[in-house]
Design a protein around this motif. Structure first.
Motif, PDB file in Angstrom:
ATOM      1  N   THR A  79      -3.532   8.025  -3.463  1.00 19.61           N
ATOM      2  CA  THR A  79      -2.204   8.208  -4.050  1.00 19.61           C
ATOM      3  C   THR A  79      -1.972   7.215  -5.179  1.00 19.61           C
ATOM      4  N   ALA A  80      -2.330   5.954  -4.951  1.00 20.32           N
ATOM      5  CA  ALA A  80      -2.157   4.929  -5.985  1.00 20.32           C
ATOM      6  C   ALA A  80      -3.004   5.252  -7.218  1.00 20.32           C
ATOM      7  N   HIS A  81      -4.205   5.721  -7.000  1.00 21.87           N
ATOM      8  CA  HIS A  81      -5.081   6.074  -8.123  1.00 21.87           C
ATOM      9  C   HIS A  81      -4.461   7.177  -8.975  1.00 21.87           C
ATOM     10  N   PHE A  82      -3.969   8.218  -8.329  1.00 20.31           N
ATOM     11  CA  PHE A  82      -3.431   9.361  -9.065  1.00 20.31           C
ATOM     12  C   PHE A  82      -2.060   9.109  -9.681  1.00 20.31           C
ATOM     13  N   THR A  83      -1.307   8.150  -9.136  1.00 20.25           N
ATOM     14  CA  THR A  83       0.029   7.862  -9.672  1.00 20.25           C
ATOM     15  C   THR A  83       0.068   6.611 -10.547  1.00 20.25           C
ATOM     16  N   GLY A  84      -1.011   5.835 -10.565  1.00 22.72           N
ATOM     17  CA  GLY A  84      -1.036   4.606 -11.358  1.00 22.72           C
ATOM     18  C   GLY A  84      -0.370   3.420 -10.682  1.00 22.72           C
ATOM     19  N   GLN A  85      -0.086   3.530  -9.398  1.00 21.53           N
ATOM     20  CA  GLN A  85       0.538   2.451  -8.636  1.00 21.53           C
ATOM     21  C   GLN A  85      -0.455   1.291  -8.458  1.00 21.53           C
ATOM     22  N   PRO A  86      -0.085   0.069  -8.860  1.00 22.00           N
ATOM     23  CA  PRO A  86      -0.984  -1.058  -8.617  1.00 22.00           C
ATOM     24  C   PRO A  86      -1.049  -1.421  -7.130  1.00 22.00           C
ATOM     25  N   LEU A  87      -2.208  -1.883  -6.686  1.00 24.10           N
ATOM     26  CA  LEU A  87      -2.399  -2.326  -5.311  1.00 24.10           C
ATOM     27  C   LEU A  87      -2.988  -3.731  -5.310  1.00 24.10           C
ATOM     28  N   VAL A  88      -2.690  -4.464  -4.247  1.00 25.23           N
ATOM     29  CA  VAL A  88      -3.303  -5.769  -3.992  1.00 25.23           C
ATOM     30  C   VAL A  88      -4.168  -5.603  -2.749  1.00 25.23           C
ATOM     31  N   PHE A  89      -5.404  -6.115  -2.808  1.00 28.04           N
ATOM     32  CA  PHE A  89      -6.308  -6.042  -1.667  1.00 28.04           C
ATOM     33  C   PHE A  89      -6.558  -7.428  -1.106  1.00 28.04           C
ATOM     34  N   GLY A  90      -6.535  -7.530   0.207  1.00 28.63           N
ATOM     35  CA  GLY A  90      -7.016  -8.718   0.889  1.00 28.63           C
ATOM     36  C   GLY A  90      -8.486  -8.502   1.163  1.00 28.63           C
ATOM     37  N   ILE A  91      -9.328  -9.376   0.626  1.00 29.32           N
ATOM     38  CA  ILE A  91     -10.778  -9.208   0.687  1.00 29.32           C
ATOM     39  C   ILE A  91     -11.359 -10.304   1.573  1.00 29.32           C
ATOM     40  N   GLU A  92     -12.180  -9.897   2.534  1.00 30.35           N
ATOM     41  CA  GLU A  92     -12.855 -10.884   3.378  1.00 30.35           C
ATOM     42  C   GLU A  92     -14.124 -10.284   3.962  1.00 30.35           C
ATOM     43  N   GLY A  93     -15.210 -11.011   3.850  1.00 27.41           N
ATOM     44  CA  GLY A  93     -16.488 -10.557   4.365  1.00 27.41           C
ATOM     45  C   GLY A  93     -17.175  -9.614   3.391  1.00 27.41           C
ATOM     46  N   CYS A  94     -18.390  -9.230   3.761  1.00 27.25           N
ATOM     47  CA  CYS A  94     -19.189  -8.319   2.947  1.00 27.25           C
ATOM     48  C   CYS A  94     -19.627  -7.138   3.801  1.00 27.25           C
ATOM     49  N   VAL A  95     -19.614  -5.959   3.213  1.00 30.27           N
ATOM     50  CA  VAL A  95     -20.120  -4.748   3.860  1.00 30.27           C
ATOM     51  C   VAL A  95     -21.125  -4.131   2.901  1.00 30.27           C
ATOM     52  N   GLN A  96     -22.336  -3.967   3.356  1.00 32.07           N
ATOM     53  CA  GLN A  96     -23.411  -3.448   2.520  1.00 32.07           C
ATOM     54  C   GLN A  96     -23.491  -4.197   1.188  1.00 32.07           C
ATOM     55  N   GLY A  97     -23.278  -5.499   1.254  1.00 33.36           N
ATOM     56  CA  GLY A  97     -23.391  -6.353   0.078  1.00 33.36           C
ATOM     57  C   GLY A  97     -22.191  -6.354  -0.843  1.00 33.36           C
ATOM     58  N   MET A  98     -21.095  -5.681  -0.466  1.00 32.98           N
ATOM     59  CA  MET A  98     -19.902  -5.610  -1.307  1.00 32.98           C
ATOM     60  C   MET A  98     -18.706  -6.240  -0.589  1.00 32.98           C
ATOM     61  N   PRO A  99     -17.748  -6.816  -1.335  1.00 28.72           N
ATOM     62  CA  PRO A  99     -16.563  -7.397  -0.706  1.00 28.72           C
ATOM     63  C   PRO A  99     -15.816  -6.350   0.127  1.00 28.72           C
ATOM     64  N   ALA A 100     -15.410  -6.741   1.330  1.00 32.70           N
ATOM     65  CA  ALA A 100     -14.780  -5.819   2.278  1.00 32.70           C
ATOM     66  C   ALA A 100     -13.257  -5.885   2.192  1.00 32.70           C
ATOM     67  N   ILE A 101     -12.627  -4.724   2.080  1.00 33.85           N
ATOM     68  CA  ILE A 101     -11.163  -4.629   2.087  1.00 33.85           C
ATOM     69  C   ILE A 101     -10.689  -4.785   3.529  1.00 33.85           C
ATOM     70  N   GLN A 102      -9.775  -5.741   3.735  1.00 35.15           N
ATOM     71  CA  GLN A 102      -9.180  -5.950   5.054  1.00 35.15           C
ATOM     72  C   GLN A 102      -7.705  -5.565   5.084  1.00 35.15           C
ATOM     73  N   HIS A 103      -7.021  -5.760   3.942  1.00 36.71           N
ATOM     74  CA  HIS A 103      -5.573  -5.526   3.868  1.00 36.71           C
ATOM     75  C   HIS A 103      -5.235  -4.877   2.534  1.00 36.71           C
ATOM     76  N   VAL A 104      -4.103  -4.184   2.485  1.00 36.88           N
ATOM     77  CA  VAL A 104      -3.614  -3.575   1.250  1.00 36.88           C
ATOM     78  C   VAL A 104      -2.120  -3.806   1.148  1.00 36.88           C
ATOM     79  N   ILE A 105      -1.673  -4.144  -0.065  1.00 40.37           N
ATOM     80  CA  ILE A 105      -0.239  -4.290  -0.312  1.00 40.37           C
ATOM     81  C   ILE A 105       0.109  -3.414  -1.515  1.00 40.37           C
ATOM     82  N   SER A 106       1.169  -2.654  -1.372  1.00 42.78           N
ATOM     83  CA  SER A 106       1.711  -1.859  -2.468  1.00 42.78           C
ATOM     84  C   SER A 106       3.180  -2.224  -2.599  1.00 42.78           C
ATOM     85  N   SER A 107       3.572  -2.690  -3.770  1.00 40.09           N
ATOM     86  CA  SER A 107       4.983  -3.023  -3.970  1.00 40.09           C
ATOM     87  C   SER A 107       5.371  -2.762  -5.421  1.00 40.09           C
ATOM     88  N   LYS A 108       6.641  -2.548  -5.605  1.00 43.23           N
ATOM     89  CA  LYS A 108       7.174  -2.328  -6.960  1.00 43.23           C
ATOM     90  C   LYS A 108       8.293  -3.287  -7.201  1.00 43.23           C
TER      91      LYS A 108
END
Length: 108
Positions: A79-108
């Motif tokens: 939804t955020a991608h298609f509407t242009g809504q910015p998101l904040v991600f809480g990143i912790e740990g690695c999954v398959q060598g990439m930073p892992a998303i643990q949390h998401v915040i959406s606010s305006k």
């Protein structure tokens, strides 16, 4: 109906302003998201990427399918991608060598 579901997802995932994770992304739009065969979840990209755990790759974030809110976060990311809504991600740990998303915040 779908609008109410999406609004409920936005509201439930954005209630907390405190995110406890090793690294916090900037509030940015989603530039790309992908499902690739062989990966264990959703790949998400923002214009500026964080990599607090020094994972092997820092070109994508990974939302692992085993995350307890996987379906809700995927709906929020799409939804955020298609509407242009910015998101904040809480990143912790690695999954398959990439930073892992643990949390998401959406606010305006």
């Amino acid at each position: 109906m779908y609008k109410k579901i999406i609004l409920a997802i936005f509201a439930s995932l954005s209630l907390s302003s405190n995110v406890y994770a090793k690294d916090i992304s900037e509030a940015l739009r989603i530039s790309d998201f992908h499902y690739y065969n062989g990966h264990v979840g959703l790949l998400v990209k923002q214009p500026v990427m964080k990599n607090g755990d020094a994972c092997e790759r820092s070109d994508w974030y990974m939302l692992e399918k085993t995350h307890p809110y996987y379906k809700e976060i995927v709906a929020l990311v799409m939804t955020a991608h298609f509407t242009g809504q910015p998101l904040v991600f809480g990143i912790e740990g690695c999954v398959q060598g990439m930073p892992a998303i643990q949390h998401v915040i959406s606010s305006k």
